[in-house]
Design an enzyme around this catalytic site. Structure first.
Site, mmCIF file in Angstrom:
data_model
loop_
_atom_site.group_PDB
_atom_site.id
_atom_site.type_symbol
_atom_site.label_atom_id
_atom_site.label_comp_id
_atom_site.label_asym_id
_atom_site.label_seq_id
_atom_site.Cartn_x
_atom_site.Cartn_y
_atom_site.Cartn_z
ATOM 1 N N GLN A 1 0.879 -1.487 -0.317
ATOM 2 C CA GLN A 1 -0.484 -0.387 -0.121
ATOM 3 C C GLN A 1 0.940 1.071 0.121
ATOM 4 O OE1 GLN A 1 -3.550 1.008 -0.244
ATOM 5 N NE2 GLN A 1 -2.748 3.322 -0.079
ATOM 6 N N GLN B 1 0.558 4.705 -0.659
ATOM 7 C CA GLN B 1 -0.264 6.291 -0.730
ATOM 8 C C GLN B 1 -0.413 5.999 0.282
ATOM 9 O OE1 GLN B 1 -4.457 6.653 -2.604
ATOM 10 N NE2 GLN B 1 -4.057 8.946 -2.189
ATOM 11 N N PRO C 1 -5.701 -2.578 4.851
ATOM 12 C CA PRO C 1 -6.431 -1.800 5.299
ATOM 13 C C PRO C 1 -7.494 0.157 5.362
ATOM 14 C CG PRO C 1 -3.771 -0.330 4.936
ATOM 15 C CD PRO C 1 -4.817 -2.353 4.389
ATOM 16 N N GLY D 1 -10.141 0.586 2.637
ATOM 17 C CA GLY D 1 -11.802 -0.119 1.718
ATOM 18 C C GLY D 1 -11.417 -0.365 0.517
ATOM 19 N N GLY D 2 -10.845 0.564 -0.575
ATOM 20 C CA GLY D 2 -10.349 0.392 -2.256
ATOM 21 C C GLY D 2 -9.069 1.484 -2.047
ATOM 22 N N MET D 3 -7.779 1.024 -3.167
ATOM 23 C CA MET D 3 -6.809 1.398 -3.251
ATOM 24 C C MET D 3 -6.978 1.570 -5.246
ATOM 25 S SD MET D 3 -4.286 3.760 -3.147
ATOM 26 C CE MET D 3 -3.511 4.681 -3.877
ATOM 27 N N GLU D 4 -7.084 2.589 -5.567
ATOM 28 C CA GLU D 4 -6.839 2.937 -6.908
ATOM 29 C C GLU D 4 -5.844 2.860 -7.987
ATOM 30 O OE1 GLU D 4 -6.718 6.029 -5.192
ATOM 31 O OE2 GLU D 4 -6.240 6.885 -4.717
ATOM 32 N N HIS E 1 -15.747 4.084 -7.473
ATOM 33 C CA HIS E 1 -15.175 5.667 -6.083
ATOM 34 C C HIS E 1 -13.572 5.077 -6.891
ATOM 35 C CE1 HIS E 1 -13.483 8.082 -3.078
ATOM 36 N NE2 HIS E 1 -12.146 7.355 -3.456
ATOM 37 N N GLU E 2 -12.803 4.081 -7.035
ATOM 38 C CA GLU E 2 -11.431 3.485 -7.098
ATOM 39 C C GLU E 2 -12.173 4.044 -9.109
ATOM 40 O OE1 GLU E 2 -9.706 3.653 -4.673
ATOM 41 O OE2 GLU E 2 -10.649 3.342 -3.217
ATOM 42 N N HIS F 1 -10.952 7.166 -9.370
ATOM 43 C CA HIS F 1 -9.865 7.771 -9.908
ATOM 44 C C HIS F 1 -9.209 7.121 -10.870
ATOM 45 C CE1 HIS F 1 -9.016 9.228 -5.393
ATOM 46 N NE2 HIS F 1 -9.902 7.407 -4.903
ATOM 47 N N GLU G 1 -9.723 13.171 -4.027
ATOM 48 C CA GLU G 1 -10.975 12.859 -3.490
ATOM 49 C C GLU G 1 -12.043 13.282 -3.541
ATOM 50 O OE1 GLU G 1 -10.518 9.908 -2.720
ATOM 51 O OE2 GLU G 1 -8.608 9.442 -2.345
ATOM 52 N N ASP H 1 -0.372 11.022 6.082
ATOM 53 C CA ASP H 1 -1.758 9.534 5.548
ATOM 54 C C ASP H 1 -2.848 10.633 7.506
ATOM 55 O OD1 ASP H 1 -2.747 7.683 5.655
ATOM 56 O OD2 ASP H 1 -1.987 6.244 7.131
ATOM 57 N N TYR I 1 -12.710 14.499 0.943
ATOM 58 C CA TYR I 1 -13.291 14.039 0.423
ATOM 59 C C TYR I 1 -14.717 14.441 0.210
ATOM 60 C CZ TYR I 1 -10.605 9.934 1.049
ATOM 61 O OH TYR I 1 -9.886 8.757 1.320
ATOM 62 N N ARG J 1 -9.337 -3.111 8.248
ATOM 63 C CA ARG J 1 -9.831 -1.905 7.735
ATOM 64 C C ARG J 1 -10.176 -0.658 8.502
ATOM 65 N NH1 ARG J 1 -15.065 -1.366 3.754
ATOM 66 N NH2 ARG J 1 -15.132 1.408 3.630
ATOM 67 N N LYS K 1 -10.667 2.076 8.914
ATOM 68 C CA LYS K 1 -11.650 3.044 9.026
ATOM 69 C C LYS K 1 -13.322 2.832 9.668
ATOM 70 C CE LYS K 1 -16.171 3.479 6.221
ATOM 71 N NZ LYS K 1 -16.823 3.376 5.196
HETATM 72 N N1 BES Z 1 -7.119 6.713 -2.409
HETATM 73 C C1 BES Z 1 -7.466 5.918 -1.228
HETATM 74 C C2 BES Z 1 -7.176 5.739 -0.261
HETATM 75 C C3 BES Z 1 -5.575 6.337 0.200
HETATM 76 C C4 BES Z 1 -6.189 8.075 1.020
HETATM 77 C C5 BES Z 1 -5.230 5.709 1.099
HETATM 78 C C6 BES Z 1 -5.130 8.649 1.130
HETATM 79 C C7 BES Z 1 -4.230 5.571 0.924
HETATM 80 C C8 BES Z 1 -4.033 7.579 1.456
HETATM 81 C C9 BES Z 1 -9.413 5.776 -1.942
HETATM 82 O O1 BES Z 1 -9.578 6.145 -3.283
HETATM 83 C C10 BES Z 1 -10.727 5.558 -1.653
HETATM 84 O O2 BES Z 1 -10.208 7.021 -1.095
HETATM 85 N N2 BES Z 1 -10.328 4.587 -0.570
HETATM 86 C C11 BES Z 1 -12.029 4.589 0.651
HETATM 87 C C12 BES Z 1 -12.986 4.170 0.020
HETATM 88 C C13 BES Z 1 -13.424 5.246 -0.737
HETATM 89 C C14 BES Z 1 -15.132 4.398 -1.138
HETATM 90 C C15 BES Z 1 -13.861 6.915 0.275
HETATM 91 C C16 BES Z 1 -11.578 3.780 1.851
HETATM 92 O O3 BES Z 1 -10.760 3.042 2.006
HETATM 93 O O4 BES Z 1 -12.199 4.522 2.875
HETATM 94 ZN ZN ZN Z 2 -10.208 7.912 -3.252
#
Ligand code: BES
Ligand code: ZN
Length: 600
Positions: free
Chosen positions: A138, A140, A265, A267-270, A294-295, A298, A317, A374, A382, A555, A557
């Site tokens: 990971q 980012q 860690p 939800g998704g990573m693009e 969402h991804e 991106h 975002e 981070d 967002y 995860r 979040k």
């Molecule tokens: N690029 C982000 C994840 C991210 C942000 C990783 C900052 C490291 C630093 C990814 O696109 C994202 O926003 N994921 C969200 C899901 C989304 C539906 C809001 C997540 O993982 O919760």
């Molecule tokens: Zn995102």
């Protein structure tokens, strides 16, 4: 395909990278690495094609916890001198390499350390199949430098190729053109021909299979997960079509998903061409697929047009959340998208409250100097970012706004853009000297001031209005079994659970749970929200579900609010610490860095 290479000569300084791209910059990376599951290390060669723009005698790369063994110049690999600067907690150490004015190739021989923050090494027990180990990265925001020596700034783009050696029983995949099956040798070749920023470098290795969904889309997952994933994400192709209809051609050829083990860690990573997703969206009813929208979004906002620095994160975002909801509206209608909009607005209000009304961190343009990006990246980028774009849409009209966004993606394709560049573009292409429009949009109030400006479109939802009606019935004493919850999606359930009072009687909790089975919900969003209530109300019937959830799901979040709720009382804190001690090996460093802070 024509690819525009950004020269970066006007890119603003990135306080999170040691690189000096205006002087000497990397353009292409050839990675030749081996993945060793015994020593938990990745080692090999990173060969860069560089441009020495200022005819300087050095080029600087970012590293963090990397062992740099040797550095060579040119095709013949003549050894050169190099030095590692002082260690910064977040930034790591600059790797300064001596070069000549005409140097065009630099090769770095390196090994990662077992604790490399980007990388999670999973033992077989931590995977769905329980037979093979697994690895994923990971990168980012600034973790690419923990597994590759790299100019680790989103303002710098490289193309790359890679040769990756892994155990013969495993498949390797990257943010690149990917193999679709194991080849028996364990050596895989990758190519990413579009220039990408370093935070999109990604690698995963495991017992993976591929299942096509359509001509351009498919899924990688462990064999034990592939059927569920193929069902859940069956509408990915439609999302891609909807996205292209909105904001132009998809520039990355294929769009595939990789479903990771539950420790992922995010939800998704693009990661380009291959989005990484958490298995916690496998709800069996396709209710959480806005995450894929969402991804996918991106692929335009972020991967095609990239925030120049992490202070401009809202450009990645905010645009992506806006775009995600437009895709969902296109596919499932406005009433559906409105529910997501309201849930997002609730998240925003919570974050604003936590940060405090006057906090500078509630500005869209951030100032993260001296901090771990981070930690500074949160819902503001967002959801406030999204509300800002919705506000412009509202003032200018949807057609005008869509035309503007299309132009924006084309004008900055394969380049990085800053908040200032966005503002200039907004004036030039949308406001066009119209003073009234400029006043109504009032970009400065959104971007440089904390909180929310007075005039914005507050999200509302017709479907949630019905949920609120049901909730009033419950509030007035109606037993759960008599409530009208017909055809509720998980979003309606989430809204309902979020409305429930923080303090409830045991009888109320039990009645709700026996009727609606929240404790055994297969929907991770519903379950996580319910577990918060269970903790606050000492509802012990959910204890086992809580511990199972925390033991498996990594995860962040979900983990953060749950561990925070547990830590609110001394007894709860003790319990949290015990659960954390057990579960920590299942979490990625991205999550443990945050949790260590909460539980210290
Ligand atoms: N690029 C982000 C994840 C991210 C942000 C990783 C900052 C490291 C630093 C990814 O696109 C994202 O926003 N994921 C969200 C899901 C989304 C539906 C809001 C997540 O993982 O919760
Ligand atoms: Zn995102």
């Amino acid at each position: 395909m024509t690819i525009i290479q950004n020269t970066n000569s006007t890119a603003p300084a990135d306080v999170h990278s040691y690189a000096r791209p205006a002087e000497a910059v990397a353009r292409h990376l050839d990675l030749d690495i081996a993945v060793d599951f015994h020593s938990h290390t990745i080692s090999g060669l990173a060969t860069y094609q560089i441009e020495n723009l200022a005819s300087t005698d050095k080029i600087i790369f970012d590293t963090r916890n990397l062992n740099i063994e040797q550095v060579y110049l040119g095709e013949n690999r003549a050894a050169t001198t190099f030095g590692l600067g002082e260690e910064d907690k977040y930034l790591g150490r600059p790797l300064t390499i001596s070069i000549k004015p005409h140097t065009s190739i630099v090769t770095i021989k390196y090994t990662t350390q077992p604790g490399a923050a980007a990388v999670q090494w999973l033992n077989p027990q931590q995977t769905a199949g329980k037979q093979h180990p697994f690895l994923f990265t990971q990168s980012q925001a600034i973790l690419a430098r923990t597994w590759i020596p790299i100019q680790d700034s989103p303002g710098i783009r490289i193309t790359y190729s890679a040769r990756v050696k892994v155990p013969a029983t495993l498949l390797a995949v990257m943010s690149a053109e990917n193999p679709q099956e194991k080849n028996g040798e364990g050596v895989y070749i990758f190519r990413m021909q579009q220039p990408i920023p370093s935070y999109l470098m990604a690698l995963a290795v495991g017992d993976l299979v591929f299942r096509p969904l359509g001509p351009q889309t498919g899924i990688y997952a462990e064999p034990a997960t592939i059927d569920a994933a193929a069902y859940e994400f069956a509408e990915m192709g439609k999302m891609l079509i909807a996205a292209e209809k909105l904001y132009g051609r998809y520039r990355w050829e294929r769009y595939d998903l990789l479903v990771l083990p539950p420790s992922f860690p995010f939800g998704g990573m693009e990661n380009p061409r291959l989005t990484f997703v958490t298995p916690t969206v496998l709800a069996k009813d396709r209710s959480l697929t806005s995450l894929v929208a969402h991804e996918l979004a991106h692929s335009w906002s972020g991967n095609l047009v990239t925030n120049a620095t992490w202070n401009d994160f809202w450009l990645n975002e905010g645009f992506t959340v806006y775009f995600e909801r437009r895709i969902m509206e296109e596919l499932y209608g406005k009433d559906y998208a409105d529910m997501l909009e309201v849930l997002g607005y609730q998240d925003l209000q919570k974050t604003m409250q936590d940060l405090g009304a006057g906090s500078k961190d509630t500005c869209l343009k951030l100032d993260l100097q001296g901090r771990d990006p981070d930690e500074g990246l949160n819902d503001i980028a967002y959801e406030k970012g999204n509300l800002f774009l919705r506000h412009i849409e509202h003032v200018a009209g949807r057609d005008q706004f869509d035309e503007f966004v299309n132009k924006y993606f084309n004008a900055f394709a394969f380049q990085s853009t800053s908040t200032d560049l966005f503002l200039n573009f907004l004036h030039q292409e949308l406001i066009k000297g119209n003073k009234e429009l400029a006043q109504q949009i009032n970009p400065a109030a959104w971007i440089f001031a904390p909180g929310l400006p007075e005039s914005f479109v507050k999200p509302t939802s017709r479907r949630f209005a019905k949920v609120e009606e049901t909730y009033r019935g419950w509030k007035n004493g109606q037993p759960a079994a008599q409530l009208n919850t017909e055809n509720w999606s998980s979003h309606e359930w989430l809204h309902f659970i979020r409305m429930l009072p923080e303090q409830m009687t045991a009888a109320q909790m039990t009645d709700l749970d026996h009727t609606f089975h929240f404790t055994t919900s297969g929907n991770s969003e519903v379950l996580a929200a319910w577990l918060l209530l269970a903790i606050r109300n000492s509802y012990t019937a959910a204890d086992e579900a809580l511990e199972t959830f925390l033991a498996n799901v990594g995860r962040r979040k979900f983990l953060v609010p749950i561990y925070k709720a547990l830590s609110a009382t001394p007894a709860g804190k003790e319990r949290a610490l015990a659960i954390y001690a057990r579960s920590k090996p299942n979490y990625h460093a991205v999550s443990t860095v945050t949790l260590d802070e909460i539980l210290k």
